[in-house]
Motif scaffolding. Structure first.
Motif, PDB file in Angstrom:
ATOM      1  N   LEU A  81       0.678  -1.014  -0.279  1.00 26.74           N
ATOM      2  CA  LEU A  81       0.144   0.102  -0.232  1.00 26.74           C
ATOM      3  C   LEU A  81       0.826   1.171  -0.420  1.00 26.74           C
ATOM      4  CD1 LEU A  81      -2.574  -0.902   2.767  1.00 26.74           C
ATOM      5  CD2 LEU A  81      -2.959  -1.613  -0.318  1.00 26.74           C
ATOM      6  N   LEU A  85      -4.695   6.383  -1.757  1.00 28.32           N
ATOM      7  CA  LEU A  85      -5.307   5.785  -2.229  1.00 28.32           C
ATOM      8  C   LEU A  85      -6.950   5.453  -2.254  1.00 28.32           C
ATOM      9  CD1 LEU A  85      -3.464   2.415  -0.008  1.00 28.32           C
ATOM     10  CD2 LEU A  85      -3.167   3.297  -2.797  1.00 28.32           C
ATOM     11  N   THR A 105      -3.746   5.331   5.996  1.00 30.39           N
ATOM     12  CA  THR A 105      -3.268   5.718   4.535  1.00 30.39           C
ATOM     13  C   THR A 105      -3.696   6.968   4.396  1.00 30.39           C
ATOM     14  OG1 THR A 105      -5.264   4.465   3.867  1.00 30.39           O
ATOM     15  CG2 THR A 105      -3.471   3.047   3.883  1.00 30.39           C
ATOM     16  N   SER A 108      -6.087   9.879   2.251  1.00 26.23           N
ATOM     17  CA  SER A 108      -6.971   8.674   1.115  1.00 26.23           C
ATOM     18  C   SER A 108      -8.500   8.532   0.932  1.00 26.23           C
ATOM     19  CB  SER A 108      -6.926   6.795   1.661  1.00 26.23           C
ATOM     20  OG  SER A 108      -5.346   6.615   1.688  1.00 26.23           O
ATOM     21  N   TYR A 141     -10.876   0.947  -7.647  1.00 26.35           N
ATOM     22  CA  TYR A 141     -10.562   1.376  -6.269  1.00 26.35           C
ATOM     23  C   TYR A 141      -9.154   0.423  -6.385  1.00 26.35           C
ATOM     24  CZ  TYR A 141     -15.351   2.492  -4.767  1.00 26.35           C
ATOM     25  OH  TYR A 141     -16.468   3.044  -4.808  1.00 26.35           O
ATOM     26  N   ASP A 142      -8.195   1.381  -5.622  1.00 26.22           N
ATOM     27  CA  ASP A 142      -7.145   0.717  -5.540  1.00 26.22           C
ATOM     28  C   ASP A 142      -6.633  -0.125  -4.023  1.00 26.22           C
ATOM     29  OD1 ASP A 142      -5.890   3.477  -6.970  1.00 26.22           O
ATOM     30  OD2 ASP A 142      -6.358   4.581  -4.994  1.00 26.22           O
ATOM     31  N   PHE A 143      -7.460  -0.086  -3.346  1.00 24.41           N
ATOM     32  CA  PHE A 143      -7.084  -0.903  -1.956  1.00 24.41           C
ATOM     33  C   PHE A 143      -9.027  -1.343  -1.970  1.00 24.41           C
ATOM     34  CE2 PHE A 143      -6.440  -1.651   2.388  1.00 24.41           C
ATOM     35  CZ  PHE A 143      -6.070  -2.705   2.373  1.00 24.41           C
ATOM     36  N   THR A 171      -4.707  -3.115  -8.284  1.00 27.89           N
ATOM     37  CA  THR A 171      -5.452  -3.116  -7.643  1.00 27.89           C
ATOM     38  C   THR A 171      -5.126  -3.833  -6.337  1.00 27.89           C
ATOM     39  OG1 THR A 171      -7.571  -2.161  -7.851  1.00 27.89           O
ATOM     40  CG2 THR A 171      -8.216  -2.721  -6.236  1.00 27.89           C
TER      41      THR A 171
END
Length: 275
Positions: A81, A85, A105, A108, A141-143, A171
């Motif tokens: 990560l 994000l 994070t 984000s 989405y990234d995560f 992702t």
């Protein structure tokens, strides 16, 4: 009324053996094992509304619990990560886990989704209510976090295909489920009506690899009774690996013999949530 659904969602076999039946609030729930691949699942299914109205088990101190869970999820995934994000928490309940991960994070954007609950969401959370399979997501989405939610889905493959739609090529997705082999180290019961699927390392890996995911990292906690996995998208769908249920039963017999050891360690030592 329930209907018999003994088709395995992993290998499509209909050859199953009943392991356990349980009566809850006047309804009977049957749990069976696939004789071909050893996946364990509910074989008498009720309609969707029945499951939505079942009481879910939440800790008394939700705020503390959600902070702890958010922290260990972040720690487990931190090597993959960065900051800033776009994060989605599927099955976020009141939003405690997503708030914690959002703070860790930095900068984000954090979003959540879940079926409607009577309890109010925490302040400062952005939650969409509805069934995951039916929600229209405009972004990727990234995560993505799916912590203790996969075992509740009626159609595993449909939900995983929906998951792919909210993922881009880079992702990272975190999935956590109860471990059928070690769940009783931490709690007394093994089966509960709101859980439709019961995973082992073998069955969870089988499902994810055959649905076209890459397993970046996977860990089974013998102390906490769960399986954690980090995924990325993969265009290659691997064939399902067979595992005779008799072999599964033999393994389970010997695994049970070790439960006392992990209970002792968990009770007497400070065991990290990711151990």
């Amino acid at each position: 009324m329930s209907s018999k659904q003994n088709k395995c969602q992993i290998c499509n076999s209909t050859d199953t053996k009943t392991l356990h039946t349980e009566i809850y609030d006047g309804d009977t729930y049957e749990y069976s094992i696939c004789k071909k691949c050893s996946f364990v699942f509910q074989t008498n299914r009720y309609d969707k509304e029945k499951y939505l109205n079942l009481p879910c088990q939440f800790p008394k101190d939700y705020i503390k619990h959600s902070k702890n869970r958010g922290k260990y999820i972040y720690d487990f995934c931190s090597n993959y990560l960065s900051n800033g994000l776009k994060i989605l928490d599927v099955g976020c309940y009141r939003g405690g886990v997503m708030k914690t991960i959002g703070k860790l994070t930095k900068s984000s954007e954090v979003y959540g989704c879940d079926v409607p609950f009577k309890e109010k969401p925490l302040k400062g959370t952005n939650i969409t209510y509805g069934e995951f399979d039916k929600i229209k997501f405009d972004d990727k989405y990234d995560f993505v976090v799916m912590s203790h939610i996969l075992e509740h889905f009626l159609d595993l493959r449909k939900s995983l295909r929906k998951l792919k739609k909210v993922m881009h090529s880079d992702t990272i997705t975190y999935i956590e489920v109860p471990s059928l082999d070690y769940l009783k180290v931490r709690i007394s019961f093994e089966f509960c009506p709101e859980h439709l699927s019961y995973f082992t390392l073998h069955s969870l890996s089988n499902l994810l690899l055959s649905e076209g995911f890459e397993i970046v990292k996977i860990k089974e906690s013998k102390y906490w009774g769960n399986i954690k996995v980090i995924l990325k998208k993969n265009n290659v769908k691997l064939p399902v690996k067979s595992k005779n249920y008799k072999k599964h039963n033999i393994e389970k017999f010997f695994i049970k013999k070790t439960h006392w050891f992990y209970r002792f360690i968990l009770k007497n030592f400070n065991i990290n949530a990711n151990n």
